[in-house]
Design a protein around this motif. Structure first.
Motif, PDB file in Angstrom:
ATOM      1  N   ASP A 109     -11.716   6.724  13.967  1.00 45.45           N
ATOM      2  CA  ASP A 109     -11.949   5.707  14.991  1.00 45.45           C
ATOM      3  C   ASP A 109     -10.990   4.542  14.802  1.00 45.45           C
ATOM      4  O   ASP A 109     -10.628   3.866  15.758  1.00 45.45           O
ATOM      5  N   ALA A 110     -10.601   4.325  13.551  1.00 47.76           N
ATOM      6  CA  ALA A 110      -9.642   3.259  13.264  1.00 47.76           C
ATOM      7  C   ALA A 110      -8.924   3.566  11.955  1.00 47.76           C
ATOM      8  O   ALA A 110      -9.464   4.267  11.094  1.00 47.76           O
ATOM      9  N   ILE A 111      -7.713   3.046  11.837  1.00 48.35           N
ATOM     10  CA  ILE A 111      -6.960   3.149  10.590  1.00 48.35           C
ATOM     11  C   ILE A 111      -6.592   1.723  10.182  1.00 48.35           C
ATOM     12  O   ILE A 111      -6.084   0.949  11.002  1.00 48.35           O
ATOM     13  N   VAL A 112      -6.919   1.376   8.940  1.00 42.58           N
ATOM     14  CA  VAL A 112      -6.539   0.063   8.413  1.00 42.58           C
ATOM     15  C   VAL A 112      -5.368   0.308   7.469  1.00 42.58           C
ATOM     16  O   VAL A 112      -5.498   1.012   6.469  1.00 42.58           O
ATOM     17  N   LEU A 113      -4.211  -0.233   7.827  1.00 41.34           N
ATOM     18  CA  LEU A 113      -2.965   0.112   7.158  1.00 41.34           C
ATOM     19  C   LEU A 113      -2.286  -1.113   6.557  1.00 41.34           C
ATOM     20  O   LEU A 113      -1.977  -2.072   7.277  1.00 41.34           O
ATOM     21  N   ASP A 114      -2.053  -1.076   5.261  1.00 40.72           N
ATOM     22  CA  ASP A 114      -1.326  -2.168   4.611  1.00 40.72           C
ATOM     23  C   ASP A 114       0.166  -2.007   4.895  1.00 40.72           C
ATOM     24  O   ASP A 114       0.706  -0.905   4.798  1.00 40.72           O
ATOM     25  N   LEU A 115       0.816  -3.101   5.270  1.00 42.47           N
ATOM     26  CA  LEU A 115       2.235  -3.000   5.629  1.00 42.47           C
ATOM     27  C   LEU A 115       3.162  -3.014   4.418  1.00 42.47           C
ATOM     28  O   LEU A 115       4.246  -2.441   4.460  1.00 42.47           O
ATOM     29  N   ALA A 116       2.733  -3.695   3.347  1.00 37.30           N
ATOM     30  CA  ALA A 116       3.624  -3.855   2.196  1.00 37.30           C
ATOM     31  C   ALA A 116       3.442  -2.709   1.209  1.00 37.30           C
ATOM     32  O   ALA A 116       2.758  -2.848   0.209  1.00 37.30           O
ATOM     33  N   MET A 117       4.026  -1.554   1.539  1.00 35.40           N
ATOM     34  CA  MET A 117       3.907  -0.412   0.632  1.00 35.40           C
ATOM     35  C   MET A 117       5.284   0.083   0.235  1.00 35.40           C
ATOM     36  O   MET A 117       6.195   0.109   1.061  1.00 35.40           O
ATOM     37  N   PRO A 118       5.414   0.502  -1.028  1.00 37.21           N
ATOM     38  CA  PRO A 118       6.688   1.109  -1.440  1.00 37.21           C
ATOM     39  C   PRO A 118       6.811   2.497  -0.810  1.00 37.21           C
ATOM     40  O   PRO A 118       5.847   3.015  -0.277  1.00 37.21           O
ATOM     41  N   GLY A 119       7.983   3.082  -0.900  1.00 39.29           N
ATOM     42  CA  GLY A 119       8.174   4.418  -0.313  1.00 39.29           C
ATOM     43  C   GLY A 119       8.238   4.293   1.195  1.00 39.29           C
ATOM     44  O   GLY A 119       8.930   3.436   1.730  1.00 39.29           O
ATOM     45  N   LEU A 120       7.468   5.130   1.865  1.00 35.25           N
ATOM     46  CA  LEU A 120       7.401   5.075   3.323  1.00 35.25           C
ATOM     47  C   LEU A 120       6.634   3.804   3.665  1.00 35.25           C
ATOM     48  O   LEU A 120       5.430   3.733   3.475  1.00 35.25           O
ATOM     49  N   GLY A 121       7.330   2.779   4.160  1.00 30.82           N
ATOM     50  CA  GLY A 121       6.703   1.478   4.392  1.00 30.82           C
ATOM     51  C   GLY A 121       5.663   1.501   5.499  1.00 30.82           C
ATOM     52  O   GLY A 121       5.527   2.484   6.224  1.00 30.82           O
ATOM     53  N   GLY A 122       4.942   0.391   5.615  1.00 29.09           N
ATOM     54  CA  GLY A 122       3.870   0.299   6.602  1.00 29.09           C
ATOM     55  C   GLY A 122       4.322   0.508   8.031  1.00 29.09           C
ATOM     56  O   GLY A 122       3.700   1.249   8.789  1.00 29.09           O
ATOM     57  N   ILE A 123       5.418  -0.149   8.412  1.00 33.60           N
ATOM     58  CA  ILE A 123       5.894  -0.035   9.805  1.00 33.60           C
ATOM     59  C   ILE A 123       6.324   1.397  10.110  1.00 33.60           C
ATOM     60  O   ILE A 123       5.999   1.950  11.156  1.00 33.60           O
ATOM     61  N   GLU A 124       7.039   2.001   9.175  1.00 35.44           N
ATOM     62  CA  GLU A 124       7.491   3.388   9.357  1.00 35.44           C
ATOM     63  C   GLU A 124       6.281   4.338   9.436  1.00 35.44           C
ATOM     64  O   GLU A 124       6.239   5.241  10.275  1.00 35.44           O
ATOM     65  N   THR A 125       5.301   4.116   8.573  1.00 40.37           N
ATOM     66  CA  THR A 125       4.072   4.913   8.598  1.00 40.37           C
ATOM     67  C   THR A 125       3.380   4.774   9.949  1.00 40.37           C
ATOM     68  O   THR A 125       2.971   5.762  10.567  1.00 40.37           O
ATOM     69  N   LEU A 152      -4.148   6.571  18.400  1.00 36.76           N
ATOM     70  CA  LEU A 152      -4.692   6.001  17.170  1.00 36.76           C
ATOM     71  C   LEU A 152      -4.794   4.483  17.249  1.00 36.76           C
ATOM     72  O   LEU A 152      -3.880   3.810  17.708  1.00 36.76           O
ATOM     73  N   GLN A 153      -5.932   3.984  16.784  1.00 37.72           N
ATOM     74  CA  GLN A 153      -6.195   2.544  16.755  1.00 37.72           C
ATOM     75  C   GLN A 153      -5.887   2.059  15.339  1.00 37.72           C
ATOM     76  O   GLN A 153      -6.660   2.310  14.416  1.00 37.72           O
ATOM     77  N   ILE A 154      -4.751   1.402  15.181  1.00 38.34           N
ATOM     78  CA  ILE A 154      -4.304   1.016  13.841  1.00 38.34           C
ATOM     79  C   ILE A 154      -4.315  -0.504  13.680  1.00 38.34           C
ATOM     80  O   ILE A 154      -3.704  -1.225  14.464  1.00 38.34           O
ATOM     81  N   ILE A 155      -5.066  -0.950  12.678  1.00 39.13           N
ATOM     82  CA  ILE A 155      -5.143  -2.380  12.340  1.00 39.13           C
ATOM     83  C   ILE A 155      -4.314  -2.555  11.075  1.00 39.13           C
ATOM     84  O   ILE A 155      -4.548  -1.862  10.086  1.00 39.13           O
ATOM     85  N   VAL A 156      -3.338  -3.440  11.112  1.00 44.98           N
ATOM     86  CA  VAL A 156      -2.487  -3.579   9.932  1.00 44.98           C
ATOM     87  C   VAL A 156      -2.849  -4.818   9.124  1.00 44.98           C
ATOM     88  O   VAL A 156      -3.322  -5.818   9.657  1.00 44.98           O
ATOM     89  N   LEU A 157      -2.636  -4.706   7.815  1.00 44.74           N
ATOM     90  CA  LEU A 157      -2.864  -5.817   6.899  1.00 44.74           C
ATOM     91  C   LEU A 157      -1.519  -6.303   6.393  1.00 44.74           C
ATOM     92  O   LEU A 157      -0.689  -5.507   5.964  1.00 44.74           O
ATOM     93  N   LEU A 204      -9.869   5.308   8.193  1.00 46.24           N
ATOM     94  CA  LEU A 204      -8.927   5.619   7.124  1.00 46.24           C
ATOM     95  C   LEU A 204      -8.321   4.302   6.638  1.00 46.24           C
ATOM     96  O   LEU A 204      -7.821   3.518   7.443  1.00 46.24           O
ATOM     97  N   VAL A 205      -8.427   4.060   5.333  1.00 46.69           N
ATOM     98  CA  VAL A 205      -7.833   2.849   4.751  1.00 46.69           C
ATOM     99  C   VAL A 205      -6.622   3.260   3.928  1.00 46.69           C
ATOM    100  O   VAL A 205      -6.705   4.151   3.079  1.00 46.69           O
ATOM    101  N   VAL A 206      -5.485   2.631   4.210  1.00 46.18           N
ATOM    102  CA  VAL A 206      -4.224   3.001   3.566  1.00 46.18           C
ATOM    103  C   VAL A 206      -3.650   1.797   2.817  1.00 46.18           C
ATOM    104  O   VAL A 206      -3.320   0.784   3.424  1.00 46.18           O
ATOM    105  N   ASP A 207      -3.570   1.922   1.506  1.00 42.85           N
ATOM    106  CA  ASP A 207      -3.016   0.835   0.702  1.00 42.85           C
ATOM    107  C   ASP A 207      -2.582   1.395  -0.647  1.00 42.85           C
ATOM    108  O   ASP A 207      -3.302   2.202  -1.234  1.00 42.85           O
TER     109      ASP A 207
END
Length: 148
Positions: free
Chosen positions: A54-70, A81-86, A12-15
């Protein structure tokens, strides 16, 4: 390496930057991964409830619910969950904060696709080990409860 060729993983890619999301996802799909995308933290949480990644790639700089909170909410729902942050702004602090909140790794944008593949491979491997260990523990519990 031959190994990266064979990596089959659900990611899952989140950005919130839709253009990045699109290009990045296509590149990962080109490497044989199955990709779902989410353009917000809320959407990511919904996706993660609906299926296994298997992995989630998550951008930290997001408006609304921010990356860390997500990240924290995703880990609350499913600690495995295996989360790799950008991190987009070369802010090592936010990467460190993410690791403390349960991310497995962090990378700076612009990302090196080979590095991403490597990290997704590691994440998948870790997840498989976690699942195997849980199954073993479960068997042990059953055996103990039966008094064998």
């Amino acid at each position: 390496s031959a190994m990266s060729e064979e990596l089959k993983a659900n990611v899952l890619v989140v950005d919130d930057e839709v253009q990045f999301l699109d290009v990045f996802s296509k590149r990962l799909e080109g490497r044989g991964l199955k990709i779902d995308t989410a353009a917000s933290g809320e959407e990511a949480i919904k996706h993660a409830k609906e299926r296994d990644f298997d992995a989630i790639v998550l951008d930290l700089a997001m408006p609304g619910l921010g990356g860390i909170e997500t990240l924290k909410r995703l880990k609350d729902e499913n600690p495995d969950l295996q989360i790799i942050v950008l991190t987009g702004h070369a802010t090592i602090e936010s990467g460190v904060e993410a690791i403390k909140a349960g991310a497995v790794d962090f990378m700076e944008k612009p990302v090196d696709i080979n590095k991403v593949m490597e990290k997704i491979g590691e994440a998948k491997h870790k997840r498989i080990l976690l699942i195997e260990k849980k199954a073993e523990d479960h068997v042990k519990e059953i055996l103990q409860s039966k008094g064998w």
